[in-house]
Write an enzyme that holds these catalytic residues in place. Sequence first.
Site, PDB file in Angstrom:
ATOM      1  N   ASN A 198      56.569  35.776 -14.529  1.00  0.00           N
ATOM      2  CA  ASN A 198      56.698  36.835 -13.537  1.00  0.00           C
ATOM      3  C   ASN A 198      55.838  38.057 -13.859  1.00  0.00           C
ATOM      4  OD1 ASN A 198      58.440  36.713 -11.125  1.00  0.00           O
ATOM      5  ND2 ASN A 198      59.884  35.812 -12.571  1.00  0.00           N
ATOM      6  N   CYS A 226      68.310  39.046 -12.954  1.00  0.00           N
ATOM      7  CA  CYS A 226      67.498  37.831 -12.956  1.00  0.00           C
ATOM      8  C   CYS A 226      66.187  38.242 -12.309  1.00  0.00           C
ATOM      9  CB  CYS A 226      68.209  36.701 -12.219  1.00  0.00           C
ATOM     10  SG  CYS A 226      68.936  37.167 -10.639  1.00  0.00           S
TER      11      CYS A 226
END
Lengths: 543, 646
Positions: B251, B339
Amino acid sequence: MEFAELIKTPRVDGVVLRRPFLPTVEGTLCLTGHHLILSSRQDNTEELWLLHANIDAIEKRFVGSLGTIIVKCKDLRVIQLDIPGMEECLNIASSIEVLSTLDSVSLMYPLFYRPMFQVIEDGWKSFLPEDAFKDLESMTEEWRLSDVNKDYSVCSSYPPLVAVPKDVDDDTLRKAAAFRHGGRFPVLSYYHKKNGMVMMRSGQPLTGTNGRRCKEDEKLINATLRAGKRGYIIDTRTVSVAQQAKARGGGFESEANYPQWRRIHKAIERSSILQESLIKLVEACNDQSHSMDRWLSKLEASNWQTHVKEILTTACLAAQCIDREGASVLVHGTEGTDSTLQVTSLAQIILDPACRTIQGFQALVEREWLQAGHPFQQRCSQSAYSNSKPRCEAPVFLLFLDCVWQILRQFPCSFQFSQHFLVLLFEHTYASQFGTFMGNSASERSKLNLSQKTVSLWSWVNRPQEVERLSNPLYEANCLVIWPSVAPQSLLLWEGVFLRWKRSSRCLDEAYDEMVHIIQYNKELQNKVNNLRRQLGAGEQED
Amino acid sequence: MKYIQSSVEQVRLLERFSNKSTSGTLHLTATHLIFVESNNAATTAAQEIWILHHHIASVEKLSLTTSGCPLVIQCRNFRVVHFVVQRERDCHDIYSSLLRLLRPVSYDELYAFSYNPKQNEQQREEGWQLIDLGAEFERMGVPCDRWQLTDVNRDYKICETYPRDLYVPITASKPIIVGSSKFRSKGRFPVLTYFYQEKKAAVCRCSQPLSGFSARCLEDESMLQAISKANHNSRFVYVMDTRPKLNAMANRAAGKGYENEDNYSNIRFQFVGIENIHVMRTSLQKLLEVVGSRFLSVNDYLLGLESCGWLRHVKAVVDAAIFLTKAVTVEGASVLVHCSDGWDRTAQVCSLGALLMDPYYRTIKGFMVLIEKDWISFGHKFADRCDQLDGDPKEVSPVFTQFLECVWQLTEQFPQAFEFSEWLLLQIHEHVHSCQYGNFLANNQRQREELQLGDRTHSLWAFLLREQQNYLNPAYCPTYADTHPVLEPSTLPCHFKFWRNMYHQFDRSMHPRQSVLKNVLTLKESNCKLEDTIKDLEARLQKHGISPPTPDPQASPRDQRILPTRPHSLILEAPLSRKEAQRQQEEEEEEVGEEVTECCSDTERTVEGSSGTERKESYSDLQGTYGAKAEPAVVSLEFGVARMTC
C-alpha cells in the site's frame, strides 16, 4: 511373583502432579501392585489413583536432580509427575514400566479387586443367552438354541449356546463350522420383530482358490429365507481384499453356490490400519501447534472420520436391507470378530429401540461383543501412546462407541443414556477393576472363572445412583428406526474422548448441568400443578 | 414497481444431496419465488418454499435434459435449489424475470420500502429508537474527564462514512482532528469505539495513514499522542494493523501504508495478518463448493476445509480479537485498530474484542448495540459487501458473515456466556441479506439519512426483540459474567468447527433430527408458564380455604405438558415428541416402496437418501399440531417474511 520385588521405591514425598486445566497437587507418591497413588494428605483434596493397567507409556526427563515422569494413559490423559531425586525417579519409572505391562492374566487387578459397593444384581447373570432367547421365543418359533458348542469344541470364540434355525440340526452346524473361518458358522444376531427378517453373522467361508463349497453351510443360511425371497450377504471387505483372502484359504460366497443371496462388498479397514489411525488422530489432537492447516491435514491423514463413516454406512445398509427391503442379512468380514460386530451391533442400535436403553445397550455389548467373541484383551492391551509395536491392538470397539455417539448426537432424545456411558465403556475396555472385558472370548472367561473371581462392570453400572449419572435427561422412548446422516458434515470429532483432556471442560459441564436442572425443574413443576389441580377439583366438588 | 405474477406447473424440485425429487408449482411474485408441492396425500400439508428475490445470489439455466430444463438458484443464505421445468420456454421466462428482479438498481426497489408488517406509525418509530448509541457511550463511561464528544463531523464534512457523533480525547483539538483526518484514507481519523472503564483504556479505530514511503503528519502524530495521554495506565498505545505485513507494505507504493514507529512516540506497532475482502470471498466460495458436492468423502471434506482456508481466516480474526482484549484488559493499554479503510477487518476485530471484554455485548440487546455501533454506524459497507444493488462484484465479501461465525465459535466454547443462541445469529444473517428492514441498507449513516430510512422502513431490532424468547440460550447464566467478565477462548485449531447450521441451514438431511436446544428452550418456557399456573392455582385454593398440598409423586406429569409454539425456522425443525415422531413414521412408511430398486446399486446414495427422505420438510406441517394455527400454512422457513405475505 511378588509385586514387592518390582517396587524398589514404594514411596516418595514432595512429588508434584501437573495436569492441564487442573490445579497442581503436591504430595506423596505411592506405588502399589496395581495403583499409582498421589495424595496430598490433606482433607478434601483430590487424590490421584491411577491403575497401572491404564498407563500406556511413560517418558522420563531430568533437570539437575529433579526428575519428571510424563505418564500417558490409555484413556488418552497425559499427566506429569515431578519427582525430587534422580534415583527415586528412575526407580519409580522402571516400576511403572514393568507393572503396566504385566502380561500374566493371573496378576490382573480385577482378580484382586473387592467391591466397596453393595452388589444388588450380579452383572455376570444379568444377560444370559437363555434369557435373551426367551424374548426371541415369544416372537417366533423358527429358531432354536443349540448347545453344539457347549465345550467350545466347534468354535472356540463362540459361547456355549447360540441361536440357529430350528430346521438345522447340530451335525449340519458342525459341518458348516468346518467351512467357516475360526469355526464361526452363521448364527442369529438380530431378529427384526416388525417384519420377521433376521441378521446373522459368521466368519468368512473357506472356499480357497479352488472354490470349495459346503452344502451344509448353504442349507444353514438358506433356512433363514422365506420362500421366494432373496437375502443379502454384506461382506465388510472390498472385493479385492476378499479375492486375496482366497489365496489364504478364505474367500466369499459365490453366486453359483448361493443363488438366493446377493453379495455386497463394503470397505471397513482391518484392525492394524485402525490402530494406526487412532495413533495418528491422538497425535493430531495433542499437537500444540496453532496452525489450522496443520490440524486439518493431520485430522484428514488420520482417516479416523473416514472409518467412522464407512462403518456407519455399512450398518445403515444392513439395517436398510432388513427394514426397508424386507430381506434377511448375513454379515461377515474375515474372522467375523471385528468389523462384523461393528456392523451388526450398530444396525441394532438403528433398528431396535431396546438397544438404546441403558440395560438394552449393556445387553447388546454383552451379546454382540463379549459373547460374540471380540478379543477385547488383545485389542485393548495398548492404546494410542504405546511405544511397543502393536500386535493385535485395534480400537475396534472404540470406533463402535464413536459411531454410537454420532447417532446419539443426531438423535439426542432417543437414547436413555448420555455420552458418559460410552466414555465409561471406553475407559473400562482399556483398564478396569471389573472382569467384564478380560479375556478374548467366552471360553477364556469361563476358564479363568471370572464370574466367580471378579466383579462385573454391569453390577456397578446398574446401581440406581450410577444409572442416574449415566442417564440422558432428554430421553423420550422412540419406537422408530432411526436413520443417521452419514454426510461428512454431519460427522463430528468425538470431543468427549479425543479432546477431553485438551480443554477445560468446566464451561461445557456447567452448561450440561444447567440443562439437567431445567428438565428436572420442569418435572417438579408439572407434578405440583397436577396436585394443585386435583386438590382444587376436590375442593370445588365439596363446595 | 412492476408487478410480475406468473405460475408454472409441474416443476420438479430436486433434493440437493440425494436423488429424490418433489413436484409442484412454481409461482413468481413481485417479492418472492414460491414453490408449492403438489398435494397428493390429503393428510399432509404441502411443502412450500419461499425465496425472497433479494436472497437470490445467482440463477443459472443448465442445458436441457430429457426431463426438462434445469434451473439452479443459489441464495445468499446458502440455500441452493435445483428446479427442473418441463418446458424450456417457461424456464426461460422465469429465468429472465428473475434476472431482472434480482438486480435492483436503486434503493427504492428494495423490499424494505414496500414491506408492511401492519404496524402503526408510532410502533415503527419506537422500533427505530430502541438503540441509542449516545446512551451506549454513556454506559461505557464516556464522555468523561479524558474523552469527549466532538461535533466536527456534524455535517459529515470531515468524514462522509463516519457517524455524526464521534468521541475523541479531550486534548485532541479541532485542528488536530482535521489534520489527522486529511492524513487518513477516506478521512477516517482515529476515534473511540470502546472504553474499558476498569482500566480507562480505549479501543480506537481508524483507516490506514497516507504515509507512503516517508510522509508524516504532525497532527496525526499528536492525535495518537492524545490517545496515549488519555490513558495513565500505560505509557504507550498499541497500533494494530490487522493486515498482513506484505499487503500493508504494498500500500505504501500507492501513498498509503502504516505508521512508522520512529515518527510516533509511544506506539507499539503490530501486524496481525487478516487477509483482505477478496481472499475472504474466494475462500468462502471454495468452502461452499466443497461442502456442496454430492457424495463427498470425509477426506475430500477435510482437505477441502483446509485448502479453502476459511477456518484459518476465522481463527485469524479471533486471534486478533484476543490480542486486542489482552492488551486492553491485562496490560491496561489503549489500542488503535486499523486496516486499509477501517471498515472491514477493523470492524471485525473491534466488535469481537468488545464482545470478549464486555458481558453486556453478550446479551441480546447488547449484541444489537454492538452491531449498530461497530458495523452500521462506523460505515461497514453493507450495500456493497452484501450486493444489495447491482454493483461491482469485487466489492462483495462475506466479512459480516465471518464476524457472525466468529461469534458462533465463541458461543460453542462458552455455552453459558451468551444470552442468545445461534438462532439469533442465523436470523440476523438472514436479514442482512433480505433487505426487508432498513437497518443494513446502504453503506453509511449519511446515505441512510438521505434515504430517510427511519421514516420509510422498519427496524429489524424491534422485530427481533419482540420475538426474543425464540432466540434465548436456555443455558445462559447471567451470573457467568461476574465470574468471567472477560472471555479467554482457546485458539487451538481443534476448537474451531465447521458451522453446519449456517452453511447447510436448508439442507435438512444433514442436521440432527432432534434438537436439544429446541427441547430445552421449550421446557424452560414451559417452566415459566407452570410457575404462573401454580401461583394461580394456589390463589384459587386459598379462596376455598385449602392450604397448598404436599407433592404427590403419583401424578402424571405428561397430562399437563404445555408446549408453546416455536418459530418455524431454519434448522430447528425436529419432532418435539412421540406424537410427531409417529406421524413422521407414517409418512416414512409411505415412501418405502420407492427405494427398493436402489438398494444395492448405489448403497451410499441410498443411505444418505433415506435419511433425506424422512427429513424432508415433513416437519414443518407437524408444527401445526401444537396450536400454531394462527399462522397460515405458508409459514415455512423465512418466518419473518412469511408473516408479511399473508
